[in-house]
Design a protein around this motif. Structure first.
Motif, short mmCIF file in Angstrom:
data_model
loop_
_atom_site.label_atom_id
_atom_site.label_comp_id
_atom_site.label_asym_id
_atom_site.label_seq_id
_atom_site.Cartn_x
_atom_site.Cartn_y
_atom_site.Cartn_z
N PRO A 210 0.81 -1.23 0.00
CA PRO A 210 0.00 0.00 0.00
C PRO A 210 0.84 1.27 0.00
O PRO A 210 0.51 2.24 -0.70
CB PRO A 210 -0.84 -0.13 1.28
CG PRO A 210 -0.91 -1.60 1.54
CD PRO A 210 0.41 -2.14 1.09
N GLN A 211 1.92 1.29 0.77
CA GLN A 211 2.79 2.47 0.78
C GLN A 211 3.47 2.66 -0.57
O GLN A 211 3.63 3.78 -1.05
CB GLN A 211 3.85 2.33 1.88
CG GLN A 211 3.32 2.40 3.30
CD GLN A 211 2.92 3.81 3.69
OE1 GLN A 211 3.19 4.77 2.98
NE2 GLN A 211 2.25 3.94 4.82
N ALA A 212 3.89 1.55 -1.19
CA ALA A 212 4.52 1.65 -2.51
C ALA A 212 3.53 2.14 -3.56
O ALA A 212 3.87 2.97 -4.41
CB ALA A 212 5.10 0.29 -2.90
N ALA A 213 2.29 1.64 -3.52
CA ALA A 213 1.27 2.11 -4.47
C ALA A 213 0.97 3.58 -4.26
O ALA A 213 0.76 4.33 -5.23
CB ALA A 213 0.01 1.27 -4.31
N LEU A 214 0.93 4.02 -3.01
CA LEU A 214 0.70 5.44 -2.73
C LEU A 214 1.85 6.28 -3.27
O LEU A 214 1.64 7.35 -3.86
CB LEU A 214 0.54 5.65 -1.23
CG LEU A 214 0.42 7.09 -0.75
CD1 LEU A 214 -0.78 7.76 -1.38
CD2 LEU A 214 0.34 7.15 0.77
N ALA A 215 3.08 5.81 -3.07
CA ALA A 215 4.23 6.54 -3.60
C ALA A 215 4.18 6.65 -5.11
O ALA A 215 4.52 7.69 -5.69
CB ALA A 215 5.53 5.85 -3.15
N ALA A 216 3.73 5.58 -5.78
CA ALA A 216 3.61 5.61 -7.24
C ALA A 216 2.56 6.63 -7.68
O ALA A 216 2.77 7.39 -8.63
CB ALA A 216 3.25 4.22 -7.77
N THR A 217 1.43 6.68 -6.98
CA THR A 217 0.38 7.65 -7.33
C THR A 217 0.87 9.07 -7.12
O THR A 217 0.60 9.96 -7.94
CB THR A 217 -0.87 7.38 -6.48
OG1 THR A 217 -1.26 6.01 -6.62
CG2 THR A 217 -2.01 8.26 -6.92
N LEU A 218 1.56 9.32 -6.02
CA LEU A 218 2.09 10.65 -5.76
C LEU A 218 3.17 11.04 -6.76
O LEU A 218 3.40 12.23 -7.00
CB LEU A 218 2.66 10.72 -4.34
CG LEU A 218 1.64 10.74 -3.20
CD1 LEU A 218 2.31 10.44 -1.88
CD2 LEU A 218 0.95 12.10 -3.15
N MET A 219 3.81 10.04 -7.35
CA MET A 219 4.89 10.33 -8.28
C MET A 219 4.38 10.69 -9.68
O MET A 219 5.10 11.31 -10.47
CB MET A 219 5.83 9.12 -8.37
CG MET A 219 7.23 9.42 -8.86
SD MET A 219 8.21 7.90 -8.93
CE MET A 219 8.17 7.40 -7.21
N VAL A 220 3.14 10.31 -10.01
CA VAL A 220 2.62 10.56 -11.35
C VAL A 220 2.61 12.05 -11.69
O VAL A 220 3.13 12.45 -12.75
CB VAL A 220 1.21 9.94 -11.50
CG1 VAL A 220 0.56 10.40 -12.80
CG2 VAL A 220 1.30 8.43 -11.49
N PRO A 221 2.02 12.94 -10.87
CA PRO A 221 2.06 14.36 -11.24
C PRO A 221 3.48 14.92 -11.30
O PRO A 221 3.78 15.76 -12.16
CB PRO A 221 1.23 15.04 -10.13
CG PRO A 221 1.18 14.08 -9.02
CD PRO A 221 1.24 12.73 -9.64
N HIS A 222 4.35 14.45 -10.41
CA HIS A 222 5.75 14.90 -10.44
C HIS A 222 6.41 14.48 -11.75
O HIS A 222 7.15 15.26 -12.37
CB HIS A 222 6.51 14.32 -9.25
CG HIS A 222 7.79 15.02 -8.96
ND1 HIS A 222 8.61 14.70 -7.91
CD2 HIS A 222 8.42 16.05 -9.59
CE1 HIS A 222 9.68 15.47 -7.91
NE2 HIS A 222 9.59 16.30 -8.92
N ALA A 223 6.15 13.26 -12.19
CA ALA A 223 6.71 12.78 -13.45
C ALA A 223 6.16 13.57 -14.64
O ALA A 223 6.89 13.85 -15.60
CB ALA A 223 6.43 11.29 -13.62
#
Length: 298
Positions: A210-223
């Motif tokens: 769950p923490q990894a999936a959250l980090a991926a979601t937060l990374m999308v706008p940054h990317a």
């Protein structure tokens, strides 16, 4: 005296409940707005290009730099191309790069962080030094160096963003695994004869997903912003490819001449979806970790 104290406590409790209700309603409104905006963006990316009757690369010099109208809701650019269609294609490219790069960076970061946290010792120290080294270089500078090694295109940008953004996920996963290693059920598994590999695969990795999936979601706008920055600098996608960064870069001269629409609409297509995705990720983060609601991981 006692009645006064009771009335004061009741008023304080009512104010607290009202404030909590207002915060909850504000959070609900923010989440619903974010869901609507993300849904609209995804539907536009999926449905507009197949059903569009215009070619986003079609040049019409007789219609260049026309302001927004019924025939062209976002106006046209400096060679007469429809800006609405160009913005939709640009958003599609940005979402593709953002989601793919975030997923790849999360896989790398999860693997490195899980290995460091599960093994410990010299492996943990060595991997942490690598993470510190990569984190010490500014993302954009390292991204420019990586992209410069290849021809302009989508996949060099994806590789660039993924290789510069995985350390944050690795730190999160490592910290979570170090916290889990002290749990009772982990000690019980080790005492029962389970190997480190079995403990990591059966117990540690599922707990940090769950923490990894959250980090991926937060990374999308940054990317998405990273890709737009590289394209704006002329180092990301080819200039003829519809990207939000290339659209903004190509509209600089028209903005100085008084034509505002070639810059405004690509900028809105970049800002609004990224804020909506960040809003959804923030709400998700509040649910899985309510003690850290005031922090923003972007």
């Amino acid at each position: 005296m006692t009645e006064t104290v009771v009335e004061t406590e009741e008023r304080t409790g009512a104010v607290w409940r009202s404030s909590r209700t207002n915060r909850r309603s504000t959070r609900t409104l923010r989440v619903r707005t974010s869901v609507v905006l993300v849904t609209v963006a995804v539907l536009a990316v999926l449905l507009v290009p197949p059903f569009a009757q215009l070619d986003q690369q079609a040049v019409d010099l007789a219609a260049k730099l026309r302001p927004p109208s019924w025939s062209h809701p976002f106006g046209t650019d400096d060679v007469g191309r429809d800006l609405l269609l160009r913005c939709v294609y640009g958003l599609r490219v940005s979402l593709l790069v953002g989601v793919t790069a975030a997923f790849t960076a999360t896989l790398i970061g999860t693997a490195v962080g899980a290995t460091a946290g599960a093994l410990g010792g010299w492996a943990d120290r060595g991997l942490m030094r690598i993470i510190d080294t990569v984190s010490s270089v500014p993302h954009l500078l390292l991204g420019i160096f990586i992209v410069a090694l290849f021809r302009p295109g989508i996949w060099p940008v994806v590789v660039s963003v993924a290789l510069t953004h995985w350390p944050s996920t690795a730190r999160i996963v490592r910290a979570e695994i170090l916290s889990l290693r002290s749990r009772t059920y982990i000690d019980a598994a080790v005492s029962g004869g389970a190997s480190r590999w079995r403990v990591a695969v059966r117990h540690l990795l599922p707990a940090v997903l769950p923490q990894a999936a959250l980090a991926a979601t937060l990374m999308v706008p940054h990317a998405m912003w990273h890709e737009s920055a590289l394209s704006f600098l002329g180092l990301g996608l080819p200039t003829h490819t519809a990207s939000l960064g290339t659209l903004i870069q190509g509209a600089r001269g028209t903005l100085l001449a008084g034509q505002w629409w070639p810059t405004l609409f690509p900028g809105l297509f970049l800002i609004i979806p990224t804020l909506a995705i960040a809003g959804l990720a923030g709400a998700w983060r509040e649910r899985i970790n309510p003690r850290r609601r005031s922090e923003l991981m972007l």
